[in-house]
Write an enzyme that holds these catalytic residues in place. Structure first.
Site, PDB file in Angstrom:
ATOM      1  N   HIS A  95      -4.524   1.406  11.681  1.00 51.24           N
ATOM      2  CA  HIS A  95      -5.080   2.731  11.426  1.00 51.24           C
ATOM      3  C   HIS A  95      -6.330   3.045  12.244  1.00 51.24           C
ATOM      4  CE1 HIS A  95      -1.992   3.131   8.640  1.00 51.24           C
ATOM      5  NE2 HIS A  95      -2.635   3.397   7.523  1.00 51.24           N
TER       6      HIS A  95
ATOM      7  N   PHE B 107       0.833  -1.199   0.000  1.00 51.36           N
ATOM      8  CA  PHE B 107       0.000   0.000   0.000  1.00 51.36           C
ATOM      9  C   PHE B 107       0.869   1.251   0.000  1.00 51.36           C
ATOM     10  CE2 PHE B 107      -1.838  -3.512   2.432  1.00 51.36           C
ATOM     11  CZ  PHE B 107      -2.957  -3.791   1.667  1.00 51.36           C
TER      12      PHE B 107
HETATM   13  N1  SAH Z   1       4.028  -0.106   4.854  1.00 54.13           N
HETATM   14  C1  SAH Z   1       3.317  -1.178   4.205  1.00 54.13           C
HETATM   15  C2  SAH Z   1       1.845  -1.261   4.581  1.00 54.13           C
HETATM   16  C3  SAH Z   1       1.584  -1.528   6.038  1.00 54.13           C
HETATM   17  S1  SAH Z   1      -0.050  -2.156   6.307  1.00 54.13           S
HETATM   18  C4  SAH Z   1       3.485  -1.085   2.676  1.00 54.13           C
HETATM   19  O1  SAH Z   1       4.342  -0.341   2.203  1.00 54.13           O
HETATM   20  O2  SAH Z   1       2.777  -1.770   1.949  1.00 54.13           O
HETATM   21  C5  SAH Z   1      -0.147  -2.136   8.050  1.00 54.13           C
HETATM   22  C6  SAH Z   1       0.651  -3.230   8.746  1.00 54.13           C
HETATM   23  O3  SAH Z   1       0.601  -2.949  10.148  1.00 54.13           O
HETATM   24  C7  SAH Z   1       0.113  -4.653   8.574  1.00 54.13           C
HETATM   25  O4  SAH Z   1       1.084  -5.472   7.969  1.00 54.13           O
HETATM   26  C8  SAH Z   1      -0.190  -5.123  10.010  1.00 54.13           C
HETATM   27  O5  SAH Z   1       0.163  -6.472  10.292  1.00 54.13           O
HETATM   28  C9  SAH Z   1       0.656  -4.178  10.842  1.00 54.13           C
HETATM   29  N2  SAH Z   1       0.149  -3.995  12.206  1.00 54.13           N
HETATM   30  C10 SAH Z   1      -1.108  -3.658  12.573  1.00 54.13           C
HETATM   31  N3  SAH Z   1      -1.201  -3.564  13.903  1.00 54.13           N
HETATM   32  C11 SAH Z   1       0.032  -3.858  14.403  1.00 54.13           C
HETATM   33  C12 SAH Z   1       0.584  -3.941  15.719  1.00 54.13           C
HETATM   34  N4  SAH Z   1      -0.158  -3.683  16.792  1.00 54.13           N
HETATM   35  N5  SAH Z   1       1.876  -4.280  15.854  1.00 54.13           N
HETATM   36  C13 SAH Z   1       2.644  -4.539  14.765  1.00 54.13           C
HETATM   37  N6  SAH Z   1       2.184  -4.463  13.496  1.00 54.13           N
HETATM   38  C14 SAH Z   1       0.898  -4.127  13.320  1.00 54.13           C
HETATM   39 MG    MG Z   2      -0.277   3.129   4.572  1.00 58.37          MG
END
Ligand code: SAH
Ligand code: MG
Length: 212
Positions: free
Chosen positions: A140, A16
């Site tokens: 998020h 993303f």
């Molecule tokens: N930066 C990435 C997108 C991240 S999506 C890109 O370039 O595509 C958000 C990520 O946050 C997911 O992989 C999810 O597993 C992680 N995430 C969500 N809550 C979390 C938490 N409490 N601790 C660690 N990772 C978390």
């Molecule tokens: Mg993002």
């Protein structure tokens, strides 16, 4: 200099991060790397980690990237950002760790990008190292987005950068919490926005005052 082939790997990776935002992130990473190591919250399959990891390599530092690799709420089956390709067939649960490893291997960044597999706030509670750049792109929802900011932002060194993804001033474009965190950061007075670094939903700020 970054090899164009490296960015091609980022472009092809699952995830993303639109390319213009990734390139802006890479530029921010180059500035941050002059201050200290880089740290990303939210690895997923390593797409943004390639843009940032390349900046770390150029700056002779490293990128730590934190994720439990089980996906956020919106990545789960039935949600908007679900991809069945990241489900482990043995358990039926999301597991993006192997996808991440492939991306970083292909990009030739295994010596630079260091995965930390675990819950973001739990890791932060044991963290000590000042950072040249913090990139917030984890969960998020309201509570976790603010918790990530609270837990990690004190580690951004003076002159270091804080980058936030998915900042949507118009609610029609996306969820509120990253935008609310961004507003909170601006109001706090410890960070000032680096306006030329804006790209899409990416916002970059610089620490101008010590953490209180
Ligand atoms: N930066 C990435 C997108 C991240 S999506 C890109 O370039 O595509 C958000 C990520 O946050 C997911 O992989 C999810 O597993 C992680 N995430 C969500 N809550 C979390 C938490 N409490 N601790 C660690 N990772 C978390
Ligand atoms: Mg993002």
């Amino acid at each position: 200099m970054a090899s164009p082939a490296t960015f091609d790997i980022a472009r092809r990776a699952r995830g993303f991060m639109p390319d213009d935002e990734g390139l802006a992130l890479h530029q921010a990473g180059r500035v941050g790397a002059t201050v200290g190591p880089l740290l990303e919250v939210g690895t997923y399959c390593g797409k943004s980690a390639v843009y940032l990891g390349e900046a770390a390599r150029e700056g002779a530092t490293v990128l730590f990237t934190v994720d439990h690799h089980r996906g956020s709420e919106e990545n789960q089956p039935g949600w908007e950002h679900h991809d069945p390709a990241v489900v482990d067939p043995a358990t039926g649960r999301i597991d993006t760790l192997l996808h991440f490893r492939r991306t970083i291997e292909e990009a030739g960044l295994e010596g630079v990008v260091i995965a930390i597999v675990g819950d973001s706030v739990t890791v932060a509670q044991h963290w000590r190292t000042p950072l040249g750049l913090l990139f917030l792109d984890g969960a998020h929802g309201h509570e976790p987005a603010h918790a990530d900011y609270d837990a990690w932002s004190p580690f951004v060194a003076l002159g270091g950068l804080l980058a936030i993804h998915d900042v949507f001033p118009d609610p029609a474009d996306g969820g509120r919490p990253p935008y609310e965190v961004f507003c909170r950061v601006l109001q706090g007075g410890e960070f000032a926005e680096l306006l030329p670094s804006r790209a899409g939903s990416l916002r970059v700020l610089q620490r101008v005052k010590h953490a209180s």
